[in-house]
Scaffold this motif. Structure first.
Motif, short mmCIF file in Angstrom:
data_model
loop_
_atom_site.label_atom_id
_atom_site.label_comp_id
_atom_site.label_asym_id
_atom_site.label_seq_id
_atom_site.Cartn_x
_atom_site.Cartn_y
_atom_site.Cartn_z
N ASP A 85 -55.33 39.43 -25.09
CA ASP A 85 -55.69 38.52 -26.20
C ASP A 85 -57.18 38.22 -26.19
O ASP A 85 -57.81 38.13 -27.25
N ALA A 86 -57.75 38.04 -24.99
CA ALA A 86 -59.18 37.76 -24.90
C ALA A 86 -59.98 38.92 -25.49
O ALA A 86 -60.96 38.71 -26.22
N ALA A 87 -59.57 40.13 -25.19
CA ALA A 87 -60.30 41.32 -25.66
C ALA A 87 -60.17 41.49 -27.17
O ALA A 87 -61.17 41.63 -27.88
N LYS A 88 -58.93 41.46 -27.67
CA LYS A 88 -58.76 41.69 -29.12
C LYS A 88 -59.30 40.51 -29.93
O LYS A 88 -59.86 40.69 -31.01
N GLY A 89 -59.14 39.30 -29.39
CA GLY A 89 -59.65 38.12 -30.10
C GLY A 89 -61.16 38.15 -30.20
O GLY A 89 -61.74 37.84 -31.25
N CYS A 90 -61.82 38.54 -29.12
CA CYS A 90 -63.28 38.60 -29.13
C CYS A 90 -63.77 39.65 -30.11
O CYS A 90 -64.65 39.38 -30.94
N ALA A 91 -63.19 40.84 -30.05
CA ALA A 91 -63.63 41.92 -30.95
C ALA A 91 -63.42 41.50 -32.41
O ALA A 91 -64.30 41.69 -33.26
N ALA A 92 -62.26 40.91 -32.70
CA ALA A 92 -61.95 40.53 -34.08
C ALA A 92 -62.86 39.40 -34.55
O ALA A 92 -63.38 39.43 -35.68
N ARG A 93 -63.08 38.40 -33.71
CA ARG A 93 -63.93 37.28 -34.13
C ARG A 93 -65.36 37.72 -34.37
O ARG A 93 -66.00 37.30 -35.33
N LEU A 94 -65.88 38.56 -33.46
CA LEU A 94 -67.26 39.02 -33.66
C LEU A 94 -67.36 39.89 -34.91
O LEU A 94 -68.37 39.84 -35.62
N PRO A 105 -71.00 32.02 -36.55
CA PRO A 105 -70.30 30.84 -36.02
C PRO A 105 -68.87 31.20 -35.63
O PRO A 105 -68.16 31.85 -36.39
N ILE A 106 -68.49 30.80 -34.42
CA ILE A 106 -67.14 31.10 -33.90
C ILE A 106 -66.51 29.75 -33.53
O ILE A 106 -67.13 28.96 -32.81
N THR A 107 -65.30 29.50 -34.01
CA THR A 107 -64.59 28.28 -33.63
C THR A 107 -63.26 28.67 -32.98
O THR A 107 -62.52 29.48 -33.53
N LEU A 108 -63.03 28.13 -31.80
CA LEU A 108 -61.77 28.38 -31.10
C LEU A 108 -60.96 27.09 -31.09
O LEU A 108 -61.49 26.03 -30.78
N ALA A 109 -59.68 27.21 -31.40
CA ALA A 109 -58.79 26.05 -31.30
C ALA A 109 -58.00 26.17 -30.00
O ALA A 109 -57.07 26.97 -29.89
N LEU A 121 -63.56 24.41 -29.83
CA LEU A 121 -64.83 24.83 -29.24
C LEU A 121 -65.62 25.59 -30.29
O LEU A 121 -65.07 26.47 -30.96
N LYS A 122 -66.89 25.26 -30.43
CA LYS A 122 -67.75 25.93 -31.40
C LYS A 122 -68.87 26.66 -30.68
O LYS A 122 -69.50 26.10 -29.78
N PHE A 123 -69.09 27.89 -31.08
CA PHE A 123 -70.11 28.75 -30.46
C PHE A 123 -70.87 29.49 -31.54
O PHE A 123 -70.38 29.64 -32.66
N ASP A 124 -72.01 30.08 -31.14
CA ASP A 124 -72.50 31.23 -31.90
C ASP A 124 -71.94 32.47 -31.22
O ASP A 124 -71.42 32.40 -30.09
N GLY A 125 -72.00 33.60 -31.90
CA GLY A 125 -71.37 34.83 -31.40
C GLY A 125 -71.85 35.22 -30.01
O GLY A 125 -71.05 35.62 -29.16
N GLN A 126 -73.16 35.10 -29.77
CA GLN A 126 -73.69 35.53 -28.47
C GLN A 126 -73.20 34.65 -27.33
O GLN A 126 -72.78 35.16 -26.28
N SER A 127 -73.22 33.34 -27.51
CA SER A 127 -72.73 32.44 -26.46
C SER A 127 -71.24 32.64 -26.25
O SER A 127 -70.74 32.59 -25.12
N TYR A 128 -70.52 32.83 -27.35
CA TYR A 128 -69.08 33.07 -27.25
C TYR A 128 -68.80 34.31 -26.40
O TYR A 128 -67.97 34.29 -25.49
N LEU A 129 -69.51 35.39 -26.69
CA LEU A 129 -69.29 36.63 -25.95
C LEU A 129 -69.67 36.47 -24.48
O LEU A 129 -68.87 36.78 -23.58
N LEU A 130 -70.89 35.97 -24.22
CA LEU A 130 -71.41 35.98 -22.84
C LEU A 130 -70.82 34.89 -21.97
O LEU A 130 -70.64 35.09 -20.77
#
Lengths: 169, 169
Positions: B62-71, B115-119, B125-134
Motif C-alpha cells: 500500500d505504501a508503494a502504490k499509494g506513493c506512486a499514485a499520489r505523486l 500538495p499531498i494530504t493523508l487521512a 497529514l499535509k505534505f508537499d510531494g518531496q517531503s511526503y516521499l522522503l
C-alpha cells in the motif's frame, strides 16, 4: 524546488537519526522502569546469529556518514565501534549527526554520476552516486534503523511506528 | 542525469518488492523443508501486538502504490487485504508491481511541490510531494519491508542482508 542528492540524503539521515535517538531513549526509560540494566537491551538481538542493537546502530550511523562523505567526496570520521551501553549508543548517534551537519548541500548536489566504489567482505561494488544512494545507502540505513526498532519492540518497549517516522508534516 | 521524483520512488519500490518477493519465497521453501505450513510464517509476528507478516506486506505494498499514485495524481487500485497464505502474499506483491509498472516517469517527475494530504487514524497529514516521499513514504515502506525480513529471520529462515538489498551494482 527540485529534488536534489543532498535533500534525498543528509536531511533524511539527520531526521531519522533523531527519531532513532528517541526510540533508544524510550528503551532506556523502559529498562529503568523495569529495573534492569539498559545494556541488556543494547546487547539484545532477534535471532542468535543476528547483530545486537548496539551493532545495528553502529552500522546505521556508518551508513549515514559513509553515504554523505562518499557523495560529497570527503573523508568520513572513523568511529571505533566500542559502544556497549545505551548512553554510549546515543553519543554515537550524536557525533554522527554532528558530522552530517558539517556537510553542505553544494558538496553533495550534482553527485548523481560520481563513481562510488565500496569494498565489502563479499567483494567490490561499483555504483554511480544516484544508484548508490537510492539502491544501497538508503535501504541499508533504513534496514538497520528498523531492526533497532524491532529489537526494542520485541523486548516490549512501548513504541509505535509514529515514533519511527517522527513528526512528519 | 539529475535525480528525479520518479527515480527516487517507482524504480525503488519495484526493485525492493522484487527483493521482498525473494525473501518470502525463501520463507516458503524453509517451511516446506521443515514440513510446516507456510501460513504459520505469514501469521508470525515479533511481539503480541505487532502486525503479522501478511499485514506487513499489505502495508508495504500500500505504501508503494499509494506513493506512486499520489505523486502522479492518479487513482490507485484498491486491494482487499484478504491475503493469508504465502502464495496469496506473493500475488499481492505481483499486482502491486504490475500497477507500479504502469506509472510513467512524466507523471511523477515535477511533483516536488504537489500538495499531498493523508487521512490517518491519528488525523490528517499535509505534505508537499518531496517531503511526503522522503520523510514519510520511503521510511514507511522500508519499515514494513524490513519488518517482514525480521519476522522471517526471527523464525530461522536463512536470509541475509544481501537478500534484502538485492543485486546492487
Amino acid at each position: 524546488m527540485t529534488l536534489s542528492m543532498y535533500q534525498a540524503s543528509v536531511p533524511v539521515f539527520v531526521r531519522m537519526l533523531g527519531n532513532l535517538r528517541s526510540l533508544i531513549e524510550k528503551g532506556g526509560a523502559y529498562a529503568e522502569a523495569r529495573k534492569f540494566d539498559g545494556t541488556l537491551l543494547a546487547d539484545s538481538r532477534l535471532f542468535a546469529d543476528m547483530f545486537p542493537l548496539a551493532r545495528q546502530v553502529q552500522i546505521a550511523t556508518d551508513a549515514a556518514k559513509g553515504c554523505a562523505a562518499r557523495l560529497a567526496g570527503i573523508e568520513q570520521p572513523k568511529f571505533e565501534d566500542t559502544e556497549k551501553t545505551l548512553p554510549e549508543i546515543l553519543a554515537r548517534i550524536d557525533k554522527t549527526v554532528a558530522f552530517l551537519n558539517t556537510v553542505k548541500a553544494e558538496q553533495v548536489d550534482g553527485s548523481e554520476a560520481r563513481p562510488i566504489t565500496l569494498a565489502l567482505r563479499s567483494g567490490e561494488l561499483k555504483f554511480d552516486g544516484q544508484s548508490y544512494l537510492l539502491h544501497f545507502a538508503l535501504p541499508n540505513f533504513y534496514f538497520h534503523v528498523t531492526t533497532t526498532y524491532n529489537i526494542l519492540r520485541h523486548n516490549g518497549v512501548e513504541i509505535g511506528k509514529m515514533d519511527f517516522l517522527g513528526r512528519v508534516s
